[in-house]
Design an enzyme around this catalytic site. Structure first.
Site, PDB file in Angstrom:
ATOM      1  N   ARG A  99       0.850  -1.187   0.000  1.00 46.40           N
ATOM      2  CA  ARG A  99       0.000   0.000   0.000  1.00 46.40           C
ATOM      3  C   ARG A  99       0.886   1.237   0.000  1.00 46.40           C
ATOM      4  O   ARG A  99       1.748   1.381   0.874  1.00 46.40           O
ATOM      5  CB  ARG A  99      -0.906   0.006   1.241  1.00 46.40           C
ATOM      6  CG  ARG A  99      -1.632   1.333   1.503  1.00 46.40           C
ATOM      7  CD  ARG A  99      -2.666   1.644   0.473  1.00 46.40           C
ATOM      8  NE  ARG A  99      -3.359   2.913   0.745  1.00 46.40           N
ATOM      9  CZ  ARG A  99      -4.162   3.505  -0.118  1.00 46.40           C
ATOM     10  NH1 ARG A  99      -4.381   2.969  -1.309  1.00 46.40           N
ATOM     11  NH2 ARG A  99      -4.759   4.645   0.195  1.00 46.40           N
ATOM     12  N   VAL A 100       0.719   2.110  -0.992  1.00 49.92           N
ATOM     13  CA  VAL A 100       1.393   3.408  -1.007  1.00 49.92           C
ATOM     14  C   VAL A 100       0.354   4.431  -0.555  1.00 49.92           C
ATOM     15  O   VAL A 100      -0.615   4.694  -1.268  1.00 49.92           O
ATOM     16  CB  VAL A 100       1.948   3.736  -2.403  1.00 49.92           C
ATOM     17  CG1 VAL A 100       2.565   5.127  -2.417  1.00 49.92           C
ATOM     18  CG2 VAL A 100       2.982   2.690  -2.820  1.00 49.92           C
ATOM     19  N   CYS A 115     -13.137  12.032   4.232  1.00 50.89           N
ATOM     20  CA  CYS A 115     -12.497  11.197   3.217  1.00 50.89           C
ATOM     21  C   CYS A 115     -12.426   9.769   3.751  1.00 50.89           C
ATOM     22  O   CYS A 115     -12.943   9.473   4.826  1.00 50.89           O
ATOM     23  CB  CYS A 115     -11.106  11.730   2.876  1.00 50.89           C
ATOM     24  SG  CYS A 115      -9.949  11.678   4.264  1.00 50.89           S
ATOM     25  N   GLN A 120      -8.727   3.337   5.019  1.00 48.44           N
ATOM     26  CA  GLN A 120      -7.853   2.662   4.059  1.00 48.44           C
ATOM     27  C   GLN A 120      -6.524   2.279   4.696  1.00 48.44           C
ATOM     28  O   GLN A 120      -6.007   1.183   4.470  1.00 48.44           O
ATOM     29  CB  GLN A 120      -7.603   3.561   2.846  1.00 48.44           C
ATOM     30  CG  GLN A 120      -8.757   3.621   1.862  1.00 48.44           C
ATOM     31  CD  GLN A 120      -8.360   4.333   0.586  1.00 48.44           C
ATOM     32  OE1 GLN A 120      -7.637   5.327   0.611  1.00 48.44           O
ATOM     33  NE2 GLN A 120      -8.836   3.845  -0.536  1.00 48.44           N
ATOM     34  N   GLU A 143      -0.013  15.607   1.885  1.00 50.82           N
ATOM     35  CA  GLU A 143      -1.240  16.128   2.495  1.00 50.82           C
ATOM     36  C   GLU A 143      -2.042  16.943   1.483  1.00 50.82           C
ATOM     37  O   GLU A 143      -1.504  17.798   0.777  1.00 50.82           O
ATOM     38  CB  GLU A 143      -0.882  17.011   3.687  1.00 50.82           C
ATOM     39  CG  GLU A 143      -2.046  17.325   4.595  1.00 50.82           C
ATOM     40  CD  GLU A 143      -2.470  16.151   5.463  1.00 50.82           C
ATOM     41  OE1 GLU A 143      -3.680  15.846   5.486  1.00 50.82           O
ATOM     42  OE2 GLU A 143      -1.600  15.549   6.107  1.00 50.82           O
ATOM     43  N   GLY A 144      -3.352  16.658   1.398  1.00 51.28           N
ATOM     44  CA  GLY A 144      -4.212  17.398   0.480  1.00 51.28           C
ATOM     45  C   GLY A 144      -3.851  17.181  -0.975  1.00 51.28           C
ATOM     46  O   GLY A 144      -3.955  18.104  -1.789  1.00 51.28           O
ATOM     47  N   ARG A 145      -3.440  15.958  -1.321  1.00 47.39           N
ATOM     48  CA  ARG A 145      -2.928  15.632  -2.654  1.00 47.39           C
ATOM     49  C   ARG A 145      -1.759  16.540  -3.028  1.00 47.39           C
ATOM     50  O   ARG A 145      -1.604  16.948  -4.174  1.00 47.39           O
ATOM     51  CB  ARG A 145      -4.032  15.681  -3.714  1.00 47.39           C
ATOM     52  CG  ARG A 145      -5.115  14.629  -3.522  1.00 47.39           C
ATOM     53  CD  ARG A 145      -5.971  14.431  -4.763  1.00 47.39           C
ATOM     54  NE  ARG A 145      -6.551  15.673  -5.228  1.00 47.39           N
ATOM     55  CZ  ARG A 145      -7.661  16.229  -4.720  1.00 47.39           C
ATOM     56  NH1 ARG A 145      -8.305  15.610  -3.746  1.00 47.39           N
ATOM     57  NH2 ARG A 145      -8.118  17.366  -5.190  1.00 47.39           N
ATOM     58  N   ASP A 177      -3.874  17.656  -8.399  1.00 50.76           N
ATOM     59  CA  ASP A 177      -3.121  16.601  -7.718  1.00 50.76           C
ATOM     60  C   ASP A 177      -1.654  16.784  -8.079  1.00 50.76           C
ATOM     61  O   ASP A 177      -1.265  16.608  -9.236  1.00 50.76           O
ATOM     62  CB  ASP A 177      -3.619  15.221  -8.155  1.00 50.76           C
ATOM     63  CG  ASP A 177      -3.083  14.097  -7.295  1.00 50.76           C
ATOM     64  OD1 ASP A 177      -2.037  14.290  -6.649  1.00 50.76           O
ATOM     65  OD2 ASP A 177      -3.704  13.020  -7.268  1.00 50.76           O
ATOM     66  N   ARG A 179       0.897  15.197  -6.417  1.00 46.97           N
ATOM     67  CA  ARG A 179       1.693  14.146  -5.779  1.00 46.97           C
ATOM     68  C   ARG A 179       2.619  13.456  -6.777  1.00 46.97           C
ATOM     69  O   ARG A 179       2.327  13.340  -7.956  1.00 46.97           O
ATOM     70  CB  ARG A 179       0.779  13.103  -5.135  1.00 46.97           C
ATOM     71  CG  ARG A 179       0.023  13.614  -3.938  1.00 46.97           C
ATOM     72  CD  ARG A 179      -0.974  12.585  -3.438  1.00 46.97           C
ATOM     73  NE  ARG A 179      -2.011  12.308  -4.433  1.00 46.97           N
ATOM     74  CZ  ARG A 179      -2.956  11.390  -4.291  1.00 46.97           C
ATOM     75  NH1 ARG A 179      -2.976  10.656  -3.184  1.00 46.97           N
ATOM     76  NH2 ARG A 179      -3.865  11.212  -5.226  1.00 46.97           N
ATOM     77  N   LYS A 207      -1.334   5.682  -9.479  1.00 49.73           N
ATOM     78  CA  LYS A 207      -0.272   5.088  -8.664  1.00 49.73           C
ATOM     79  C   LYS A 207       0.381   3.928  -9.413  1.00 49.73           C
ATOM     80  O   LYS A 207       1.603   3.767  -9.378  1.00 49.73           O
ATOM     81  CB  LYS A 207      -0.820   4.608  -7.322  1.00 49.73           C
ATOM     82  CG  LYS A 207      -1.170   5.716  -6.352  1.00 49.73           C
ATOM     83  CD  LYS A 207      -1.592   5.143  -5.006  1.00 49.73           C
ATOM     84  CE  LYS A 207      -2.016   6.243  -4.042  1.00 49.73           C
ATOM     85  NZ  LYS A 207      -2.455   5.711  -2.742  1.00 49.73           N
TER      86      LYS A 207
END
Length: 257
Positions: A99-100, A115, A120, A143-145, A177, A179, A207
């Site tokens: 899991r990332v 959310c 998750q 944080e916050g995408r 986004d 990220r 991802k």
């Protein structure tokens, strides 16, 4: 002897490093964790980009000379430390579950229901333990995408005025986004030298794309459909519209969440 420096391909560099180090990785640090009310031990590997580590080393020198201690907060302000939490014989596993996870203080820590991040994260730890091997990569700068906690708080107010989670970001002049999951790929390659196959626990196809571009082979995208509630339905539908692979029956009020 528990710090190693790796390049952008996840290769551990020798002491006379010819290539510039990309990340510094510390560990393993044994970390007892409660998963479904049972104590299990993960191996914790905090990691940081070398550019940030170099900056914090310079700040630390200034802190040592600061008799007022006014500079002490800079030690945490200027360095984003992410984590790999590994369970079982991870290095030898054929295609372990991974899991990332992007940091989400409001849900992971405060338990916010705006959310699904906290559920998750807990479900990911449970899945790893159930399989006997795997890892959770926790990216602290997401944080916050990727816009940070302060801006995220502002977007919550904009969402309450009718904007969806993506519109709220762009209303601030910020990316929907921002990220980057490259660091997760680097660390996974560093922790499993010679092995590139993993199964990714995610609903987000981006991802999968980013980790594959980072040199990993994703043999399975395992869904993680948890944490749905009436409060976050609009948020979840916005994510679905942006390509997250969320089944329609996840929004069924009769379906256990």
């Amino acid at each position: 002897g528990l710090i190693r420096h790796v390049d952008a391909a996840g290769r551990t560099l020798a002491g006379d490093r010819a290539a510039a180090p990309y990340l510094s990785l510390l560990g393993p640090v044994p970390l007892p964790v409660s998963v479904d009310q049972t104590e299990v031990t993960f191996q914790w590997y905090p990691f940081v980009r070398r550019a940030e580590l170099g900056l914090i080393e310079r700040v630390a020198q200034e802190v040592r000379q600061d008799r007022t201690r006014d500079l002490v907060p800079l030690l945490s302000t200027y360095m984003q430390v992410s984590s790999a939490l590994v369970y079982g014989p991870f290095e030898q596993a054929a295609a372990p579950i991974v899991r990332v996870h992007s940091s989400c203080l409001t849900s992971d820590v405060f338990g916010s229901r705006r959310c699904e991040c906290g559920p998750q994260l807990h479900a990911a730890f449970a899945r790893v333990v159930a399989e006997g091997v795997g890892a959770v990569i926790y990216l602290s700068s997401h944080e916050g995408r990727g816009i940070g906690l302060w801006a995220k708080a502002v977007t919550y107010l904009l969402q309450d005025l009718g904007q969806d989670t993506y519109q709220a970001n762009t209303a601030l002049g910020l990316p929907e986004d921002s990220r980057d999951f490259k660091d997760a790929a680097v660390v996974l390659r560093a922790l499993r030298p010679g092995h590139r196959q993993v199964r990714l626990l995610t609903n987000n196809p981006l991802k999968v794309r980013d980790l594959e571009q980072g040199g990993l082979e994703i043999t399975e995208r395992a869904p993680l459909v948890v944490g749905f509630n009436p409060t976050n339905e609009g948020y979840m539908k916005a994510k679905q519209a942006k390509g997250h692979l969320i089944p329609e029956d996840a929004f069924d009020p009769a379906k256990p969440k």
